[in-house]
Each structure stands twice: as C-alpha cells, then as structure tokens.
Design an enzyme around this catalytic site. Structure first.
Site, PDB file in Angstrom:
ATOM      1  N   GLU A  59      -3.170   5.020   5.719  1.00 19.53           N
ATOM      2  CA  GLU A  59      -1.892   5.728   5.645  1.00 19.53           C
ATOM      3  C   GLU A  59      -1.906   6.809   4.571  1.00 19.53           C
ATOM      4  O   GLU A  59      -1.424   7.939   4.808  1.00 19.53           O
ATOM      5  CB  GLU A  59      -0.746   4.749   5.334  1.00 19.53           C
ATOM      6  CG  GLU A  59      -0.574   3.664   6.365  1.00 19.53           C
ATOM      7  CD  GLU A  59      -1.305   2.364   6.033  1.00 19.53           C
ATOM      8  OE1 GLU A  59      -0.751   1.298   6.334  1.00 19.53           O
ATOM      9  OE2 GLU A  59      -2.424   2.414   5.486  1.00 19.53           O
ATOM     10  N   CYS A 103       1.511   1.756   0.547  1.00 24.52           N
ATOM     11  CA  CYS A 103       1.593   2.687   1.675  1.00 24.52           C
ATOM     12  C   CYS A 103       3.022   2.861   2.172  1.00 24.52           C
ATOM     13  O   CYS A 103       3.434   3.972   2.508  1.00 24.52           O
ATOM     14  CB  CYS A 103       0.674   2.220   2.792  1.00 24.52           C
ATOM     15  SG  CYS A 103      -1.076   2.295   2.338  1.00 24.52           S
TER      16      CYS A 103
END
Length: 143
Positions: free
Chosen positions: A51, A82
């Site tokens: 991510e 993330c």
C-alpha cells in the site's frame, strides 16, 4: 467497486517473491495508475508494504499528495500503518480481499477510520477466498 481491479491486485500479489503475497492497485478515473506488491524482504525496508509503495507511485504520477479521487484495492486488510497512510492520502474508497484478524486496521482488529475520524468508504471480503488462499499457500510453503 470493480472485481477486475481486485483480480489485478491478486496478480500483483503473486509477484511478491519471498515476501508475504499482498498486492495493491490504485485507481483514478477508472484506470489503474499505481500498483505494488510487498517488498519488505527484497528491499530490507520496514515500510515497503504494498500500500505504501502504491501510494508513493500514485503521488508521483498525479503530482499531488491528495489522492481523494482515487480508490485502492488490496488483497489483505491494511495494517495500522497502511490504513493511516491511506486515510492521510485522502483516498476515497478502500476495497480489500482477506480479513486480517491480527493486524487488520479497518475493523478486524482495530479501526483507523474511527480513530482518525475519517469518512473513508471501506468494503472488505472482495474475492476473499482467492486472497485468503494465496496467503495460506505462502505460509504452507514456509513450513
């Protein structure tokens, strides 16, 4: 939500080599503008989560830090780091596959949306079986 984008995230996850197979794609105006797989082991970098790498690529491509017109597809529910980065990037919609009861930060273990008072849209369980099986196979081979 578009299943094709999650299928692409699964395809990307399979390129993770010796990293945990997690893939991410970021979509802007119905086009994939960034994608990444986990590279922590390969790069020896703590923050080389799929991510984070995809967000960085999307920032560069759009030449802005606000990704408020973007959606993100991830094969595994994002961790707190993330999830926070996704919220900070102002991404509009999060779609993830497998739930992560240990580190999942969009409802399974903790909820960064609530903690950070965000109005981000979250939908989990997209192609959940495929995403879960990818992870199970990886860990099975490790043992």
């Amino acid at each position: 939500m578009n299943i094709d984008f999650m299928e692409k995230a699964i395809e990307i996850a399979k390129t993770s080599e010796n990293d945990i197979p997690i893939g991410t794609v970021i979509v802007f105006e119905n086009q994939i503008i960034a994608c990444a797989a986990n590279r922590r082991e390969r790069e020896n970098r703590t923050i080389a989560h799929a991510e984070i790498l995809a967000i960085d690529e999307a920032n560069k491509k759009l030449k802005k830090w606000r990704l408020n017109e973007c959606d993100i597809y991830v094969t595994l529910e994002p961790c707190p780091m993330c999830a926070s980065a996704i919220i900070q990037a102002r991404i509009q919609n999060v779609y993830f596959g497998a739930y992560d009861i240990i580190n999942g930060a969009f409802g399974s273990n903790s909820n960064m949306k609530k903690i950070m008072k965000s109005d981000i849209n979250i939908k989990g369980g997209i192609l959940e079986d495929e995403c879960t099986n990818l992870l199970k196979e990886y860990f099975k081979e490790l043992r």
